[in-house]
Design a protein around this motif. Structure first.
Motif, PDB file in Angstrom:
ATOM      1  N   GLN A 114      21.765  31.986  33.928  1.00 29.65           N
ATOM      2  CA  GLN A 114      22.436  33.195  33.437  1.00 29.65           C
ATOM      3  C   GLN A 114      21.685  33.820  32.268  1.00 29.65           C
ATOM      4  O   GLN A 114      21.493  35.032  32.213  1.00 29.65           O
TER       5      GLN A 114
ATOM      6  N   LEU B  24      21.402  39.277  40.810  1.00 30.00           N
ATOM      7  CA  LEU B  24      21.890  37.893  40.768  1.00 30.00           C
ATOM      8  C   LEU B  24      23.062  37.768  39.788  1.00 30.00           C
ATOM      9  O   LEU B  24      24.046  37.080  40.061  1.00 30.00           O
TER      10      LEU B  24
ATOM     11  N   PHE C 101      25.058  40.176  39.037  1.00 21.35           N
ATOM     12  CA  PHE C 101      26.165  40.867  39.718  1.00 21.35           C
ATOM     13  C   PHE C 101      26.851  39.918  40.706  1.00 21.35           C
ATOM     14  O   PHE C 101      28.080  39.816  40.738  1.00 21.35           O
ATOM     15  N   ASP C 102      26.045  39.223  41.527  1.00 17.53           N
ATOM     16  CA  ASP C 102      26.625  38.330  42.541  1.00 17.53           C
ATOM     17  C   ASP C 102      27.477  37.243  41.903  1.00 17.53           C
ATOM     18  O   ASP C 102      28.480  36.822  42.461  1.00 17.53           O
ATOM     19  N   HIS C 103      27.059  36.802  40.710  1.00 14.08           N
ATOM     20  CA  HIS C 103      27.833  35.756  40.052  1.00 14.08           C
ATOM     21  C   HIS C 103      29.097  36.317  39.394  1.00 14.08           C
ATOM     22  O   HIS C 103      30.181  35.766  39.554  1.00 14.08           O
ATOM     23  N   PHE C 104      28.947  37.417  38.665  1.00 11.65           N
ATOM     24  CA  PHE C 104      30.057  37.859  37.812  1.00 11.65           C
ATOM     25  C   PHE C 104      30.996  38.875  38.455  1.00 11.65           C
ATOM     26  O   PHE C 104      32.189  38.909  38.119  1.00 11.65           O
ATOM     27  N   ALA C 105      30.504  39.729  39.344  1.00 13.31           N
ATOM     28  CA  ALA C 105      31.367  40.806  39.849  1.00 13.31           C
ATOM     29  C   ALA C 105      32.641  40.281  40.532  1.00 13.31           C
ATOM     30  O   ALA C 105      33.734  40.796  40.259  1.00 13.31           O
ATOM     31  N   PRO C 106      32.548  39.241  41.403  1.00 18.67           N
ATOM     32  CA  PRO C 106      33.801  38.743  42.014  1.00 18.67           C
ATOM     33  C   PRO C 106      34.755  38.143  40.978  1.00 18.67           C
ATOM     34  O   PRO C 106      35.971  38.261  41.107  1.00 18.67           O
ATOM     35  N   ARG C 107      34.218  37.516  39.947  1.00 16.94           N
ATOM     36  CA  ARG C 107      35.068  36.969  38.879  1.00 16.94           C
ATOM     37  C   ARG C 107      35.686  38.101  38.066  1.00 16.94           C
ATOM     38  O   ARG C 107      36.850  38.050  37.691  1.00 16.94           O
ATOM     39  N   LEU C 108      34.869  39.126  37.766  1.00 14.97           N
ATOM     40  CA  LEU C 108      35.391  40.272  37.022  1.00 14.97           C
ATOM     41  C   LEU C 108      36.516  40.944  37.795  1.00 14.97           C
ATOM     42  O   LEU C 108      37.521  41.365  37.207  1.00 14.97           O
ATOM     43  N   LYS C 109      36.361  41.019  39.118  1.00 16.67           N
ATOM     44  CA  LYS C 109      37.427  41.638  39.913  1.00 16.67           C
ATOM     45  C   LYS C 109      38.705  40.808  39.803  1.00 16.67           C
ATOM     46  O   LYS C 109      39.789  41.358  39.586  1.00 16.67           O
ATOM     47  N   GLY C 110      38.566  39.485  39.911  1.00 16.54           N
ATOM     48  CA  GLY C 110      39.718  38.607  39.720  1.00 16.54           C
ATOM     49  C   GLY C 110      40.330  38.802  38.342  1.00 16.54           C
ATOM     50  O   GLY C 110      41.551  38.869  38.175  1.00 16.54           O
TER      51      GLY C 110
ATOM     52  N   VAL D 195      35.193  47.144  37.771  1.00 19.55           N
ATOM     53  CA  VAL D 195      34.080  46.200  37.903  1.00 19.55           C
ATOM     54  C   VAL D 195      32.751  46.966  37.856  1.00 19.55           C
ATOM     55  O   VAL D 195      31.813  46.584  37.146  1.00 19.55           O
TER      56      VAL D 195
ATOM     57  N   SER E 231      28.485  34.651  29.522  1.00 20.20           N
ATOM     58  CA  SER E 231      29.872  34.921  29.931  1.00 20.20           C
ATOM     59  C   SER E 231      30.687  35.466  28.762  1.00 20.20           C
ATOM     60  O   SER E 231      31.550  36.337  28.949  1.00 20.20           O
TER      61      SER E 231
ATOM     62  N   ILE F  94      29.683  39.172  28.394  1.00 19.95           N
ATOM     63  CA  ILE F  94      30.230  40.026  29.456  1.00 19.95           C
ATOM     64  C   ILE F  94      31.748  40.158  29.294  1.00 19.95           C
ATOM     65  O   ILE F  94      32.315  41.231  29.515  1.00 19.95           O
TER      66      ILE F  94
END
Ligand SMILES: [Zn+2]
Lengths: 215, 222
Positions: free
Chosen positions: B45, B63, B65-74, B90, B112, B115
């Motif tokens: 990271q 990379l 984005f792939d890690h954080f975007a789904p978590r940010l959406k949650g 997001v 983290s 962000i």
């Protein structure tokens, strides 16, 4: 940078500040204190790390198929990013966040009685924040407050029944405390005080007049 | 206070998934990082973020984005964003990460944490229209400032300890902490004892700040 600050921002207020749920007048006190205190700056960053841990362990939500390409496609766009607001510099005893609340100009003092003067720096539904100027050796009018009151010393010092507060110290007073902060001899005391409820002074202003005085 | 579980940390750093994710980019980023920091074994990271900050590296951003975007959406859905707006937020946050990357400083905040802060600031700006009061920034560091690799790595490790502590809490406690940092609790509803061991990471950050103050003082006196 004062080295002897002994009254700091409690963790619950710091976590709330970091999460953005703290009423604005209190957030102003926290931001001002952190500007004066590395101990609390470190604590703020520690709470941000805790927020980061919450983000990191949050359940993942699937993204729509085109979100990634939309974001990647926007990287080169020259959009009007709201420019980072230029920081308002500290002036004299007033740290940057106070100067920002004053919109860069000197405080406009109004008499409050007993030689004490005040300048409202923020007033809204979430409460109010004011600067208090207390002549050396004089008391602030006795008051209680419906909610929480934070008082941060910017110049001089004051004492009340709970202790002595020097430059950089924050007093946390809850609704029950009726206190008579008295400025130390030798130097006028200037404080930033914030409440999430209107102040009620006992002696100087009848309660019914309070709206006129905006206190 | 919880202690570091060394075995678990060591295992995590060598999981095959993490290793396979992006060997090439990580190697590339590591080369970039080596230039300024000697051979620092930073986390993926941190290496992505440094590549974004210093080289505007879009692949590293992908990379991240792939890690954080789904978590940010949650995260934003938990924080109350309507499902229809969650992806707009997001997108907005990830673009802020790209545009504000020059402000990332791995000596003071692990990725983290940084962000999280960008995300909270964006949400607060959207809700309140006016920003919340912010502390004075620490004065810009010297141009030739060499990041203290030991500090960066220690901060990464301490952040990992916090994450594991959070995962080990009982569900009620964990839910309270999530609510607190999602901004759903008022200050009077946040318990003083959160159950998270913040003392160690706070001391570590404090040391870094002291070091920075000394450097700034030396600079002024030079
Ligand atoms: Zn402090």
């Amino acid at each position: 940078m004062s080295e002897q600050i002994s009254h700091h921002i409690p963790d619950a207020l710091m976590a709330s500040y970091v999460a953005g749920s703290l009423p604005k007048p209190f957030a102003l006190v926290v931001a001002t204190h952190v500007s004066m205190c590395d101990e609390c700056r470190a604590n703020l960053l520690a709470h941000e790390a805790a927020g980061g841990a919450v983000l990191e362990t949050m359940g993942e939500e699937p993204l729509s198929g085109d979100l990634r390409s939309r974001v990647m496609g926007a990287l080169d766009e020259q959009i009007d990013v709201t420019p980072d607001v230029a920081e308002t510099p500290r002036k004299g005893v007033y740290p940057g966040p106070v100067m920002a609340a004053l919109k860069g100009s000197d405080p406009k003092w109004k008499k409050l009685g007993g030689g004490v003067r005040q300048c409202i720096v923020d007033m809204g539904l979430e409460g109010s924040a004011r600067l208090l100027h207390i002549p050396a050796g004089r008391p602030v009018p006795e008051h209680s407050h419906g909610g929480l009151e934070l008082t941060l010393v910017l110049q001089g010092a004051f004492s009340d029944a709970t202790g002595r507060f020097d430059v950089g110290d924050v007093e946390i007073a809850d609704a029950d405390l009726e206190h008579v902060p008295t400025a130390d001899e030798g130097q006028d005391c200037i404080c930033l005080a914030a409440t999430d409820a209107p102040l009620r002074f006992r002696s100087f202003v009848p309660r019914i007049l309070q709206p006129l005085f905006a206190i | 206070m919880l202690s570091v579980n060394d075995d678990r940390l060591a295992k995590e750093q060598t999981t095959p998934e993490a290793g396979l994710l992006s060997m090439q980019t990580v190697e590339k980023a590591r080369l970039v990082a080596t230039k300024s920091t000697k051979s620092a074994p930073y986390s993926e990271q941190t290496l992505w973020m440094l590549a974004i900050r210093d080289n505007r590296d879009k692949r590293a951003f992908g990379l991240l984005f792939d890690h954080f975007a789904p978590r940010l959406k949650g995260f934003v859905i938990r924080a109350g964003a309507p499902a229809g707006q969650a992806e707009d937020i997001v997108q907005d946050v990830m673009l802020s990460v790209w545009r504000k990357a020059h402000l990332f400083d791995p000596e003071r905040a692990q990725v983290s944490s940084w962000i999280y802060q960008v995300a909270r600031n964006r949400q607060i700006d959207i809700i309140r229209k006016e920003g919340r009061p912010m502390p004075e920034a620490l004065k810009a560091e010297a141009e030739d400032h060499e990041p203290d690799a030991g500090q960066v790595i220690a901060l990464e490790q301490e952040t990992g300890v916090l994450r594991e502590a959070l995962e080990r809490l009982n569900p009620d406690q964990r839910d309270m902490i999530e609510k607190a940092y999602l901004g759903e609790l008022s200050h009077s509803d946040i318990a003083e004892a959160t159950g998270l061991p913040l003392g160690t990471i706070k001391s570590r950050i404090r040391l870094g700040l002291e070091r920075l103050r000394h450097e700034l003082k030396d600079l002024r006196e030079r």
